[in-house]
Motif scaffolding. Structure first.
Motif, PDB file in Angstrom:
ATOM      1  N   HIS A 119       0.826  -1.210   0.000  1.00 59.75           N
ATOM      2  CA  HIS A 119       0.000   0.000   0.000  1.00 59.75           C
ATOM      3  C   HIS A 119       0.861   1.261   0.000  1.00 59.75           C
ATOM      4  O   HIS A 119       0.704   2.146   0.850  1.00 59.75           O
ATOM      5  CB  HIS A 119      -0.976   0.020   1.186  1.00 59.75           C
ATOM      6  CG  HIS A 119      -1.891  -1.148   1.197  1.00 59.75           C
ATOM      7  ND1 HIS A 119      -1.775  -2.172   2.104  1.00 59.75           N
ATOM      8  CD2 HIS A 119      -2.943  -1.478   0.403  1.00 59.75           C
ATOM      9  CE1 HIS A 119      -2.712  -3.073   1.878  1.00 59.75           C
ATOM     10  NE2 HIS A 119      -3.437  -2.675   0.840  1.00 59.75           N
ATOM     11  N   THR A 120       1.788   1.348  -0.950  1.00 58.34           N
ATOM     12  CA  THR A 120       2.656   2.515  -1.054  1.00 58.34           C
ATOM     13  C   THR A 120       2.652   3.074  -2.468  1.00 58.34           C
ATOM     14  O   THR A 120       2.393   2.356  -3.438  1.00 58.34           O
ATOM     15  CB  THR A 120       4.110   2.168  -0.679  1.00 58.34           C
ATOM     16  OG1 THR A 120       4.590   1.176  -1.575  1.00 58.34           O
ATOM     17  CG2 THR A 120       4.225   1.684   0.753  1.00 58.34           C
ATOM     18  N   TYR A 121       2.935   4.361  -2.572  1.00 62.26           N
ATOM     19  CA  TYR A 121       3.098   5.051  -3.846  1.00 62.26           C
ATOM     20  C   TYR A 121       4.405   5.823  -3.802  1.00 62.26           C
ATOM     21  O   TYR A 121       4.762   6.390  -2.768  1.00 62.26           O
ATOM     22  CB  TYR A 121       1.969   6.059  -4.099  1.00 62.26           C
ATOM     23  CG  TYR A 121       0.616   5.449  -4.310  1.00 62.26           C
ATOM     24  CD1 TYR A 121       0.249   4.957  -5.553  1.00 62.26           C
ATOM     25  CD2 TYR A 121      -0.308   5.381  -3.278  1.00 62.26           C
ATOM     26  CE1 TYR A 121      -1.005   4.397  -5.756  1.00 62.26           C
ATOM     27  CE2 TYR A 121      -1.551   4.831  -3.470  1.00 62.26           C
ATOM     28  CZ  TYR A 121      -1.898   4.345  -4.714  1.00 62.26           C
ATOM     29  OH  TYR A 121      -3.123   3.791  -4.912  1.00 62.26           O
ATOM     30  N   SER A 122       5.105   5.887  -4.930  1.00 64.91           N
ATOM     31  CA  SER A 122       6.246   6.783  -5.104  1.00 64.91           C
ATOM     32  C   SER A 122       5.794   7.863  -6.061  1.00 64.91           C
ATOM     33  O   SER A 122       5.331   7.569  -7.163  1.00 64.91           O
ATOM     34  CB  SER A 122       7.445   6.037  -5.669  1.00 64.91           C
ATOM     35  OG  SER A 122       7.899   5.084  -4.749  1.00 64.91           O
ATOM     36  N   LEU A 123       5.919   9.112  -5.635  1.00 64.35           N
ATOM     37  CA  LEU A 123       5.443  10.237  -6.427  1.00 64.35           C
ATOM     38  C   LEU A 123       6.580  11.173  -6.782  1.00 64.35           C
ATOM     39  O   LEU A 123       7.541  11.322  -6.019  1.00 64.35           O
ATOM     40  CB  LEU A 123       4.389  11.033  -5.651  1.00 64.35           C
ATOM     41  CG  LEU A 123       3.179  10.285  -5.105  1.00 64.35           C
ATOM     42  CD1 LEU A 123       2.365  11.196  -4.217  1.00 64.35           C
ATOM     43  CD2 LEU A 123       2.329   9.778  -6.251  1.00 64.35           C
ATOM     44  N   GLN A 159      10.822  13.960  -4.795  1.00 68.92           N
ATOM     45  CA  GLN A 159      10.324  12.606  -4.557  1.00 68.92           C
ATOM     46  C   GLN A 159       9.569  12.557  -3.225  1.00 68.92           C
ATOM     47  O   GLN A 159      10.040  13.078  -2.219  1.00 68.92           O
ATOM     48  CB  GLN A 159      11.475  11.598  -4.532  1.00 68.92           C
ATOM     49  CG  GLN A 159      12.191  11.454  -5.861  1.00 68.92           C
ATOM     50  CD  GLN A 159      11.261  10.984  -6.960  1.00 68.92           C
ATOM     51  OE1 GLN A 159      10.523  10.027  -6.782  1.00 68.92           O
ATOM     52  NE2 GLN A 159      11.288  11.668  -8.093  1.00 68.92           N
ATOM     53  N   VAL A 160       8.410  11.906  -3.262  1.00 67.36           N
ATOM     54  CA  VAL A 160       7.603  11.720  -2.054  1.00 67.36           C
ATOM     55  C   VAL A 160       7.184  10.261  -1.995  1.00 67.36           C
ATOM     56  O   VAL A 160       6.718   9.691  -2.982  1.00 67.36           O
ATOM     57  CB  VAL A 160       6.351  12.626  -2.070  1.00 67.36           C
ATOM     58  CG1 VAL A 160       5.456  12.325  -0.882  1.00 67.36           C
ATOM     59  CG2 VAL A 160       6.743  14.082  -2.074  1.00 67.36           C
ATOM     60  N   GLN A 161       7.345   9.643  -0.830  1.00 65.73           N
ATOM     61  CA  GLN A 161       6.899   8.274  -0.581  1.00 65.73           C
ATOM     62  C   GLN A 161       5.598   8.348   0.203  1.00 65.73           C
ATOM     63  O   GLN A 161       5.548   8.917   1.289  1.00 65.73           O
ATOM     64  CB  GLN A 161       7.970   7.518   0.222  1.00 65.73           C
ATOM     65  CG  GLN A 161       7.690   6.064   0.423  1.00 65.73           C
ATOM     66  CD  GLN A 161       7.838   5.258  -0.866  1.00 65.73           C
ATOM     67  OE1 GLN A 161       8.538   5.652  -1.774  1.00 65.73           O
ATOM     68  NE2 GLN A 161       7.166   4.133  -0.935  1.00 65.73           N
ATOM     69  N   ARG A 175       0.385   8.567   5.153  1.00 69.99           N
ATOM     70  CA  ARG A 175       1.620   9.232   5.574  1.00 69.99           C
ATOM     71  C   ARG A 175       2.498   9.482   4.364  1.00 69.99           C
ATOM     72  O   ARG A 175       2.706   8.595   3.550  1.00 69.99           O
ATOM     73  CB  ARG A 175       2.361   8.378   6.592  1.00 69.99           C
ATOM     74  CG  ARG A 175       3.698   8.960   7.010  1.00 69.99           C
ATOM     75  CD  ARG A 175       4.276   8.246   8.202  1.00 69.99           C
ATOM     76  NE  ARG A 175       3.546   8.504   9.430  1.00 69.99           N
ATOM     77  CZ  ARG A 175       3.582   9.648  10.104  1.00 69.99           C
ATOM     78  NH1 ARG A 175       4.259  10.647   9.650  1.00 69.99           N
ATOM     79  NH2 ARG A 175       2.912   9.772  11.223  1.00 69.99           N
ATOM     80  N   ALA A 176       2.998  10.703   4.248  1.00 68.92           N
ATOM     81  CA  ALA A 176       3.907  11.077   3.167  1.00 68.92           C
ATOM     82  C   ALA A 176       5.253  11.432   3.771  1.00 68.92           C
ATOM     83  O   ALA A 176       5.322  12.025   4.841  1.00 68.92           O
ATOM     84  CB  ALA A 176       3.358  12.258   2.387  1.00 68.92           C
TER      85      ALA A 176
END
Length: 197
Positions: A119-123, A159-161, A175-176
């Motif tokens: 359940h993670t995104y890399s933006l 970059q944001v996780q 959470r970012a």
């Protein structure tokens, strides 16, 4: 027959004296003037006072946990790296799906990668470290277009996780972590669209 001033003044003077002397009857006795000192409270035998040696301890930097409404912000080891988040009253799966729908619009940032199991995104988020100047009334009236963060001086991809995890039984935490300006943009936009607290 004309009344003499003494006959009129004498009853008025008597009534005035009665009224003024009657004010003493209305004076209240103040209870605090007669109060006596009581003995201080004593702790019953077998009970102990709670320890207060950790009451004024300053926590380590970055050691804060989410509050009841989920608001956190702590600075990481890198100079401008922070973590911020909020809590939603929804399951982790539903929150992950809702975040995906919000990110599909593309105005927050570009999704570089995602992990459905974790359940993670890399933006990649375009944000500026310089504070935005708020437009004045006439400028916003006659200029028309809103100032985007991409147009701000010093705007660059950051970059944001983004991680979605459980928070209690029926809630999930979004959470970012990453650059301060980019994290603020992501969290503020997601809070506004998802209704986070």
């Amino acid at each position: 027959m004309k009344k003499s001033p003494l006959v009129v003044a004498l009853p008025i003077l008597a009534v005035s004296a009665l009224l003024l002397s009657g004010c003493g009857m209305f004076r209240s006795q103040k209870a605090w003037e007669t109060a006596k000192q009581e003995s201080p409270l004593e702790i019953p035998p077998g009970l102990d006072t709670p320890s207060s040696n950790a009451a004024l301890v300053i926590p380590e930097q970055g050691a804060n946990n989410p509050t009841s409404n989920g608001a956190t912000a702590h600075v990481g080891k890198g100079g401008n790296q922070i973590a911020d988040g909020f809590v939603l009253n929804d399951s982790v799966e539903n929150t992950y799906r809702r975040v995906a729908q919000t990110l599909e619009k593309g105005d927050i940032g570009q999704v570089v990668g995602h992990d459905d199991d974790a359940h993670t995104y890399s933006l990649s988020v375009i944000a500026s470290d310089e504070p935005e100047g708020k437009k004045g009334f006439f400028s916003s009236m006659f200029n028309g277009k809103s100032k985007k963060s991409e147009d701000a001086p010093g705007a660059a991809p950051k970059q944001v996780q983004l991680t979605i995890s459980s928070s209690g039984e029926k809630a999930s935490e979004v959470r970012a972590q990453g650059d301060a300006a980019a994290v603020a943009k992501v969290i503020d936009t997601l809070k506004g669209r998802l209704g986070g607290g």
